[in-house]
Motif scaffolding. Sequence first.
Motif, PDB file in Angstrom:
ATOM      1  N   LYS A   1     -31.707 -45.010  46.371  1.00  0.00           N
ATOM      2  CA  LYS A   1     -32.164 -45.065  47.745  1.00  0.00           C
ATOM      3  C   LYS A   1     -32.217 -46.522  48.216  1.00  0.00           C
ATOM      4  O   LYS A   1     -32.484 -47.419  47.435  1.00  0.00           O
TER       5      LYS A   1
ATOM      6  N   THR B   1     -32.611 -45.244  54.411  1.00  0.00           N
ATOM      7  CA  THR B   1     -33.667 -45.321  55.424  1.00  0.00           C
ATOM      8  C   THR B   1     -33.387 -46.529  56.314  1.00  0.00           C
ATOM      9  O   THR B   1     -33.024 -47.600  55.816  1.00  0.00           O
TER      10      THR B   1
ATOM     11  N   SER C   1     -34.592 -51.552  48.081  1.00  0.00           N
ATOM     12  CA  SER C   1     -33.397 -51.160  47.335  1.00  0.00           C
ATOM     13  C   SER C   1     -33.782 -50.933  45.883  1.00  0.00           C
ATOM     14  O   SER C   1     -33.878 -51.864  45.092  1.00  0.00           O
TER      15      SER C   1
ATOM     16  N   THR D   1     -33.187 -49.117  51.827  1.00  0.00           N
ATOM     17  CA  THR D   1     -33.733 -49.266  53.172  1.00  0.00           C
ATOM     18  C   THR D   1     -33.107 -50.484  53.836  1.00  0.00           C
ATOM     19  O   THR D   1     -33.060 -51.560  53.237  1.00  0.00           O
TER      20      THR D   1
ATOM     21  N   THR E   1     -29.197 -40.861  59.386  1.00  0.00           N
ATOM     22  CA  THR E   1     -30.021 -40.645  58.194  1.00  0.00           C
ATOM     23  C   THR E   1     -30.121 -39.168  57.827  1.00  0.00           C
ATOM     24  O   THR E   1     -30.345 -38.832  56.667  1.00  0.00           O
TER      25      THR E   1
ATOM     26  N   ASN F   1     -30.339 -40.741  51.539  1.00  0.00           N
ATOM     27  CA  ASN F   1     -30.693 -41.815  50.608  1.00  0.00           C
ATOM     28  C   ASN F   1     -30.827 -43.171  51.304  1.00  0.00           C
ATOM     29  O   ASN F   1     -31.182 -44.166  50.670  1.00  0.00           O
TER      30      ASN F   1
ATOM     31  N   ASP G   1     -33.225 -45.881  42.222  1.00  0.00           N
ATOM     32  CA  ASP G   1     -33.044 -44.435  42.367  1.00  0.00           C
ATOM     33  C   ASP G   1     -31.924 -44.078  43.329  1.00  0.00           C
ATOM     34  O   ASP G   1     -31.777 -42.928  43.728  1.00  0.00           O
TER      35      ASP G   1
END
Length: 438
Positions: free
Chosen positions: A37, A69, A32, A39, A62, A67, A35
């Motif tokens: 994004k 994952t 985390s 996961t 996804t 953004n 940006d």
Amino acid sequence: MRTRHIAIALLATASMALTACSAGSLGSSDDSGGDGKVTISFLYDNGSETAKIGDQLVKDFTAKNPNITIKTETRPQGTDGDNLIKTRLSTGDMSDVFMYNSGSLFQALAPEKNLAPLGDTENIGNLDKNFTTTVTSNGKIYGVPWGGFMAGAILYNKDVYAKLGLQIPKTWDDFMANNSKIKAGGVDPVIQTYGETWTSQLFILGDYANVNTADPQWADKYTKNQAKYATTPAALAGFQHLQDVHDKGYENKDFASAKLTDGLRYLATGKGAQYPILSAMVSQLIADNPGTEDKVGLFPIPGTDASQNKLTVWSPNGVYIPSSTTGAKLEAAKKFLAYIASVDGCNSQTTASTPTGPYAVKGCTVGDKVPQAVKDMQGYIDSGSSSLALEFLSPVKGPALEQICVEVGSGIRKADAAAKLYDEDVKKQAQQLGLEGW
């Protein structure tokens, strides 16, 4: 044996160790970032169809949410999987999202302590109430559905029905009248397969929608030892159904030794006309008897009121978020669950695996390529003519039910005596569970 575990036992039972199915370590420092994004990790069991569905959901979600994952993990099925889930929850080491049972096994996870309530998560209002009942604790919903409903019902050979000019029975009297005509036509009216004793229970377990119609509070009373099978006519009726079918000679001659594969073959070939069984067995029916997709339909076990002809259903599994998932991961996890609980989520699951039952999300359909029995189920779900199986409404189920059902269906024990015996059988389990009133 719980019927839910019956269904699970019919799937692959490899004891695979917990394995990461995609590259990268879970919980890494860049899961985390700043940006935007994030996961998250996603845990489900190692069944082959489960993996197909999980991978497809991740792929489709996804693609719409670049953004986010999602790293997938698998776990063993059965008791090993149960223990792993409970251990990881207790240590705060659970994946950010995980798939697990609904109903009593969900309650055993102590959801108010270990799971994140979904609150106003998008699409939660679109879930079927029969499902939300099984993932709710203290008024809060904790899960979204994985897969579709399963039914305890009667599969029937449509060609036999058409040849004899029969209509779908909506009362038990109509069902028995059909049986008389089927026997006169040289076909075994009701297939029973006591060579696998668990299959003997469907006239009881699949009849619960009729019990619930007669008394919507019966499950609660039953749990508190305020209602009995032997003294509740609607509940006793299931045992009586077994006796009626045997007393009239409506079973296949080899009912005592026949097994599930035999029963499905008899149904597919028209040697037998009707088979009370779990709808999940349709996949095996088709695999063992190719070309039967449209030859076998489904209807509920009939009760006494044609206007209240309802289907008994088993809830899908659920997808949950543990309370250890927080911050940006929690928001991403909720977004993923909202996707699973959407029409797009249903379509993703259908792409991965042919549905064996209707979805628990409003607006979702199983499509035209599914077996006729699944289409028949969809009609009962869409119209609201369904009720949960008793095991989702009460933890009380005695271990000897299948043996007692075999005795009644074989003419060894009468229905009323069997109901009394089963009431004694469940008493032991209720006391072991520490339930009040027992």
